[in-house]
Design an enzyme around this catalytic site. Structure first.
Site, PDB file in Angstrom:
ATOM      1  N   ALA A   4     -65.246  45.870  67.038  1.00 30.52           N
ATOM      2  CA  ALA A   4     -64.769  47.242  66.196  1.00 30.52           C
ATOM      3  C   ALA A   4     -64.942  46.472  64.815  1.00 30.52           C
ATOM      4  O   ALA A   4     -65.724  47.144  63.880  1.00 30.52           O
ATOM      5  CB  ALA A   4     -63.461  48.399  65.970  1.00 30.52           C
ATOM      6  N   ASP A   5     -64.851  45.110  65.021  1.00 25.17           N
ATOM      7  CA  ASP A   5     -65.011  44.424  63.225  1.00 25.17           C
ATOM      8  C   ASP A   5     -66.757  44.258  63.418  1.00 25.17           C
ATOM      9  O   ASP A   5     -67.222  44.342  62.623  1.00 25.17           O
ATOM     10  CB  ASP A   5     -64.440  43.138  63.647  1.00 25.17           C
ATOM     11  CG  ASP A   5     -63.109  43.245  63.028  1.00 25.17           C
ATOM     12  OD1 ASP A   5     -62.965  43.664  62.204  1.00 25.17           O
ATOM     13  OD2 ASP A   5     -61.926  42.619  63.871  1.00 25.17           O
TER      14      ASP A   5
END
Length: 402
Positions: free
Chosen positions: A174-175
């Site tokens: 996600a990052d």
């Protein structure tokens, strides 16, 4: 060792990025910009720096996590709780092309350096804000770490085996993908600025980014109302397309059409499977998954992985071994493609990093500048960008501003 590239030939040469981000999504985005030639000024908290500078393990006193995503940058320490620190930030923003931040929504406005303020002094500024849940909607302003967003975006609900708990992806996807989206958005805004002569705000919500990755999984729900579930290594629409157990280890196999199925059966020395009415179309192989997969596992169990990969590769069927992270980091193929790069470092002596995956053949980027020490370039930046004299810089240091 990596050979220094000519920065002037890189695609983002001449672009100045003021990077206020920390941890992973933002630093990954700014590193991508730096690799492509942008001058990235990493603004860090005085005396502390990026949170990841304190995360073990350490090499030469420097955190390996930090060094993995912060090359190609210059470090400036700045106390944004001091009015003089905010003034310096405003002056730097006025001389920058891009400002990148990943504070909780509203923090920059409270400091007096939100987009509405900064664009008045610099209408060409591209201001990119990364947040967990975005600046609008019922959940605007929520903090969002990678793990939280993977769960909220549905990714963990479809990761893992059906009889087990939800599982996060093995890396901070996600990052990292949000960082890629931010870099993409910034470059698009730079392209638009060439036409409009004005900057703009780029907003990246990690939840938006991860939800967009659901693609065909969301398509299944929209089309049928059925809820996708955890399938382990199985694909909902392609069979065989998963992990199989050979005699000595595991391998992956991807057979996405009937042509590949025929070739696969030839490699398996099972031509009878091609004409078997249970498996002779893509849809039937999906329908008969419970019958076909155990049969294939039985066949694969008769030979070692290397033998199967040779046979499958010879007939053009996509297949591969499941490598450990260590094996990937020592890959001769990746080394030959400059994806494993060793850089000199002032305290760690050398640092090995992953290279640049985007290949521009005429104006290539490069991983050629090591991650900075905390505050390593503070004096240089204040002197060359803002024209400050040594005495003024020393006073800022004595006052705890830098």
């Amino acid at each position: 060792m990596a050979r220094p590239a000519k920065r002037s030939n890189k695609p983002l040469a001449g672009v100045r990025v003021l990077d206020l981000t920390r941890v992973l999504a933002g630093p990954f985005a700014s590193m991508m910009l730096g690799d492509m030639g942008a001058t990235v000024i990493k603004v860090e908290e005085t005396g502390k720096g990026d949170d990841t500078r304190k995360w073990p393990p350490f090499v030469g006193g420097e955190a390996s996590y930090f060094m993995s995503v912060n090359r190609a940058k210059k470090s400036l320490t700045l106390n944004l709780k001091a009015p003089a620190g905010v003034t310096i930030l405003k002056r730097l923003a006025a001389k920058s092309d891009v400002l990148l931040e990943n504070f909780r929504t509203g923090t920059m406005e409270k400091l007096g350096v939100g987009y509405a303020t900064l664009r008045r002094a610099n209408p060409r500024l591209i201001y990119c804000a990364i947040s967990g849940f975005g600046e609008s909607g019922p959940q605007a302003g929520r903090g969002g770490y990678d793990l939280i967003v993977q769960g909220e975006a549905g990714l963990m609900d479809i990761t893992g085996f059906a009889d087990g708990p939800p599982v996060k992806v093995g890396t901070s996807v996600a990052d990292l993908v949000s960082g890629m989206a931010a870099a993409h958005g910034i470059v698009l805004a730079l392209l638009a600025r060439g036409r409009t002569k004005r900057g703009q705000k780029v907003e990246i919500s990690m939840l938006d980014v991860m939800a967009s990755l659901l693609t065909y999984q969301a398509g299944l729900y929209f089309a049928t109302g059925q809820k996708p579930g955890r399938r382990g290594n199985a694909h909902p629409s392609i069979v065989p397309y998963e992990v199989f157990k050979a005699a000595d280890a595991y391998l992956t196999l991807g057979v996405a059409n009937n042509g590949l199925w025929r070739q696969c059966c030839a490699a398996l020395e099972r031509p009878d499977l091609v004409t078997d009415s249970r498996f002779d179309t893509e849809a039937k192989r999906v329908e008969q998954r419970a019958v076909l997969i155990p049969l294939l596992n039985e066949i694969f169990g008769t030979r070692d992985v290397d033998e199967w990969l040779k046979r499958l590769d010879a007939v053009g069927v996509p297949a591969g071994r499941i490598n450990t992270v260590a094996e990937v980091c020592e890959s001769e193929h990746l080394k030959a493609r400059n994806m494993i790069v060793t850089l000199p470092h002032p305290t760690a002596k050398t640092v090995t990093v992953l290279g640049v995956p985007i290949r521009l053949h005429a104006t290539p980027g490069a991983a050629d500048t090591p991650p900075p020490l905390l505050g390593q370039h503070t004096d240089e930046i204040l002197r060359t960008v803002l024209g400050m004299k040594p005495a003024a810089i020393e006073k800022l240091r004595a006052d705890g501003v830098i």
